[in-house]
Design a protein around this motif. Sequence first.
Motif, PDB file in Angstrom:
ATOM      1  N   PHE A 194      37.376  25.260  37.317  1.00  0.00           N
ATOM      2  CA  PHE A 194      37.864  23.908  37.214  1.00  0.00           C
ATOM      3  C   PHE A 194      37.263  22.960  36.142  1.00  0.00           C
ATOM      4  O   PHE A 194      38.064  22.330  35.462  1.00  0.00           O
ATOM      5  CB  PHE A 194      37.964  23.164  38.618  1.00  0.00           C
ATOM      6  N   ALA A 195      36.087  23.231  35.793  1.00  0.00           N
ATOM      7  CA  ALA A 195      35.260  22.420  34.738  1.00  0.00           C
ATOM      8  C   ALA A 195      35.982  23.059  33.414  1.00  0.00           C
ATOM      9  O   ALA A 195      35.973  22.289  32.464  1.00  0.00           O
ATOM     10  CB  ALA A 195      34.013  22.671  34.849  1.00  0.00           C
ATOM     11  N   ALA A 196      36.143  24.338  33.445  1.00  0.00           N
ATOM     12  CA  ALA A 196      36.511  24.781  32.039  1.00  0.00           C
ATOM     13  C   ALA A 196      37.988  24.703  31.817  1.00  0.00           C
ATOM     14  O   ALA A 196      38.414  24.654  30.857  1.00  0.00           O
ATOM     15  CB  ALA A 196      36.595  26.714  32.329  1.00  0.00           C
ATOM     16  N   ALA A 197      38.766  24.251  32.851  1.00  0.00           N
ATOM     17  CA  ALA A 197      40.170  23.670  32.614  1.00  0.00           C
ATOM     18  C   ALA A 197      40.164  22.228  32.339  1.00  0.00           C
ATOM     19  O   ALA A 197      41.782  21.613  32.685  1.00  0.00           O
ATOM     20  CB  ALA A 197      40.992  24.152  34.047  1.00  0.00           C
ATOM     21  N   SER A 198      39.499  21.694  32.186  1.00  0.00           N
ATOM     22  CA  SER A 198      39.535  20.065  31.870  1.00  0.00           C
ATOM     23  C   SER A 198      40.445  19.651  30.940  1.00  0.00           C
ATOM     24  O   SER A 198      41.165  18.712  31.050  1.00  0.00           O
ATOM     25  CB  SER A 198      38.147  19.536  31.532  1.00  0.00           C
ATOM     26  N   ASP A 199      40.733  20.637  29.871  1.00  0.00           N
ATOM     27  CA  ASP A 199      41.910  20.295  28.896  1.00  0.00           C
ATOM     28  C   ASP A 199      43.096  21.028  29.403  1.00  0.00           C
ATOM     29  O   ASP A 199      44.113  20.755  28.435  1.00  0.00           O
ATOM     30  CB  ASP A 199      41.241  20.681  27.446  1.00  0.00           C
ATOM     31  N   ALA A 200      43.221  21.572  30.244  1.00  0.00           N
ATOM     32  CA  ALA A 200      44.500  22.389  30.838  1.00  0.00           C
ATOM     33  C   ALA A 200      45.584  21.498  31.369  1.00  0.00           C
ATOM     34  O   ALA A 200      45.030  20.262  31.802  1.00  0.00           O
ATOM     35  CB  ALA A 200      44.078  23.511  31.667  1.00  0.00           C
ATOM     36  N   GLU A 201      46.561  21.867  31.340  1.00  0.00           N
ATOM     37  CA  GLU A 201      47.789  21.038  31.851  1.00  0.00           C
ATOM     38  C   GLU A 201      48.022  21.373  33.270  1.00  0.00           C
ATOM     39  O   GLU A 201      48.426  20.433  33.928  1.00  0.00           O
ATOM     40  CB  GLU A 201      49.194  21.310  31.176  1.00  0.00           C
ATOM     41  N   ALA A 202      47.368  22.584  33.835  1.00  0.00           N
ATOM     42  CA  ALA A 202      47.361  23.035  35.068  1.00  0.00           C
ATOM     43  C   ALA A 202      46.656  24.353  35.387  1.00  0.00           C
ATOM     44  O   ALA A 202      46.026  24.824  34.458  1.00  0.00           O
ATOM     45  CB  ALA A 202      48.858  23.549  35.254  1.00  0.00           C
ATOM     46  N   LEU A 203      46.596  24.524  36.766  1.00  0.00           N
ATOM     47  CA  LEU A 203      45.432  25.743  36.887  1.00  0.00           C
ATOM     48  C   LEU A 203      46.180  26.546  37.953  1.00  0.00           C
ATOM     49  O   LEU A 203      46.974  25.785  39.095  1.00  0.00           O
ATOM     50  CB  LEU A 203      44.078  25.069  37.541  1.00  0.00           C
ATOM     51  N   VAL A 204      46.299  27.889  37.709  1.00  0.00           N
ATOM     52  CA  VAL A 204      46.722  28.816  38.988  1.00  0.00           C
ATOM     53  C   VAL A 204      45.577  29.491  39.352  1.00  0.00           C
ATOM     54  O   VAL A 204      44.788  30.124  38.753  1.00  0.00           O
ATOM     55  CB  VAL A 204      47.553  29.772  38.202  1.00  0.00           C
ATOM     56  N   LEU A 205      45.422  29.707  40.723  1.00  0.00           N
ATOM     57  CA  LEU A 205      44.303  30.266  41.295  1.00  0.00           C
ATOM     58  C   LEU A 205      44.946  31.209  42.451  1.00  0.00           C
ATOM     59  O   LEU A 205      45.806  30.926  43.089  1.00  0.00           O
ATOM     60  CB  LEU A 205      43.490  29.149  42.137  1.00  0.00           C
ATOM     61  N   ALA A 206      44.398  32.490  42.287  1.00  0.00           N
ATOM     62  CA  ALA A 206      44.816  33.522  42.765  1.00  0.00           C
ATOM     63  C   ALA A 206      43.885  34.125  43.946  1.00  0.00           C
ATOM     64  O   ALA A 206      42.756  34.421  43.435  1.00  0.00           O
ATOM     65  CB  ALA A 206      45.350  34.860  41.871  1.00  0.00           C
ATOM     66  N   ILE A 207      43.980  34.219  45.170  1.00  0.00           N
ATOM     67  CA  ILE A 207      43.134  34.763  45.916  1.00  0.00           C
ATOM     68  C   ILE A 207      43.940  35.820  46.954  1.00  0.00           C
ATOM     69  O   ILE A 207      44.996  35.619  46.845  1.00  0.00           O
ATOM     70  CB  ILE A 207      42.473  33.883  47.140  1.00  0.00           C
ATOM     71  N   HIS A 208      43.491  36.715  47.647  1.00  0.00           N
ATOM     72  CA  HIS A 208      44.035  37.558  48.502  1.00  0.00           C
ATOM     73  C   HIS A 208      44.424  36.601  49.951  1.00  0.00           C
ATOM     74  O   HIS A 208      45.700  36.755  50.486  1.00  0.00           O
ATOM     75  CB  HIS A 208      43.372  38.939  48.837  1.00  0.00           C
ATOM     76  N   ALA A 209      43.450  36.085  50.676  1.00  0.00           N
ATOM     77  CA  ALA A 209      43.581  35.919  51.874  1.00  0.00           C
ATOM     78  C   ALA A 209      44.659  34.561  52.138  1.00  0.00           C
ATOM     79  O   ALA A 209      44.920  33.768  51.414  1.00  0.00           O
ATOM     80  CB  ALA A 209      42.241  35.123  52.493  1.00  0.00           C
ATOM     81  N   ASP A 210      45.350  34.842  53.383  1.00  0.00           N
ATOM     82  CA  ASP A 210      46.099  33.739  54.058  1.00  0.00           C
ATOM     83  C   ASP A 210      45.291  32.782  54.746  1.00  0.00           C
ATOM     84  O   ASP A 210      45.087  33.019  55.822  1.00  0.00           O
ATOM     85  CB  ASP A 210      47.187  34.187  54.784  1.00  0.00           C
TER      86      ASP A 210
END
Length: 310
Positions: A194-210
């Motif tokens: 999230f810190a590395a995405a400070s200049d991004a317009e959005a973030l996509v997080l992929a995990i397996h678990a429900d």
Amino acid sequence: MLFRACAFTAILTTAAIAEPFTFVALGDAPYGDPAEVYPPFETLIETINGTDPALVIHIGDTKSGGTACSDTMLSDQLDFLQDFTAPVLYTPGDNEWTDCHREAAGSFDPLDRLNYIRTTYFTEPEQAFGTGMAITSQADAGYPENVRVMLNDIMFVTTHVVGSNNNFEIRDKAAVDEFFARDAANLEWLTESFAAASDAEALVLAIHADMFEFDFGPWWDPESWLRHSGFASFGPALIEAAARFEKPVLLIYGDSHVFRQSRPFPEGAPNLMAVEVPGDENMHAVRISANTEAPGIFAMSLLKNPALSH
């Protein structure tokens, strides 16, 4: 002169706008007897390739829980990941390692299977599967499966959070030790990403678990993890990080095999949207359009497998 400067600035601003693109998410497939499920899965891969996505994300469970966790089976799934024409991000599911102790899965040592995946799948941890797109990973800390990459002003992140209560098996000391170490690494990776995405317009997080299976919180605190101790640290950390980020966050997960969208944290992180990919007998995928100039940025649709009748 002032007009020219303003015009030049406008040109730069226009040129900096990221182009819309699409990516595809899938998981919990192929499930079942290879002779029966490999051909339709190959058709799904061909269908995905035909849409020319900028990225493919496999959220894990590359095999069913009732098939053996053999080297051959796991190697077959690695071959499938290499068949996509787009770069591929993959995060392991529970069927590849956590649940391999089950008799139906061959009574393997789960930690041995996890080590096999790490040492054979992630031989080049700074490159995505397929085309070898450059990525950043947590390999130096021993978690090469945790990766991130910026694509058209959107940060994509995978974090190794799996079903079966995230391998927090209190009857097995080795599993508990593994869980606590990986959970700590995941929290660190989440914060860094999230810190590395400070200049991004959005973030996509992929995990397996429900993480939301069986209702993940009691009525008095519906955004907690009373029933899922394996997510009790990661879930609240995600809420906090997403809320602090303020911009759109898309959580992609699987595990329960139902294509659905939700906003699981309407109080804690209303900017986070979640989508679960289909799986098992519903061997389809999800096509996601990303446009940083559009409200909400993300739009999702089911990408059907033409080899299936349903």
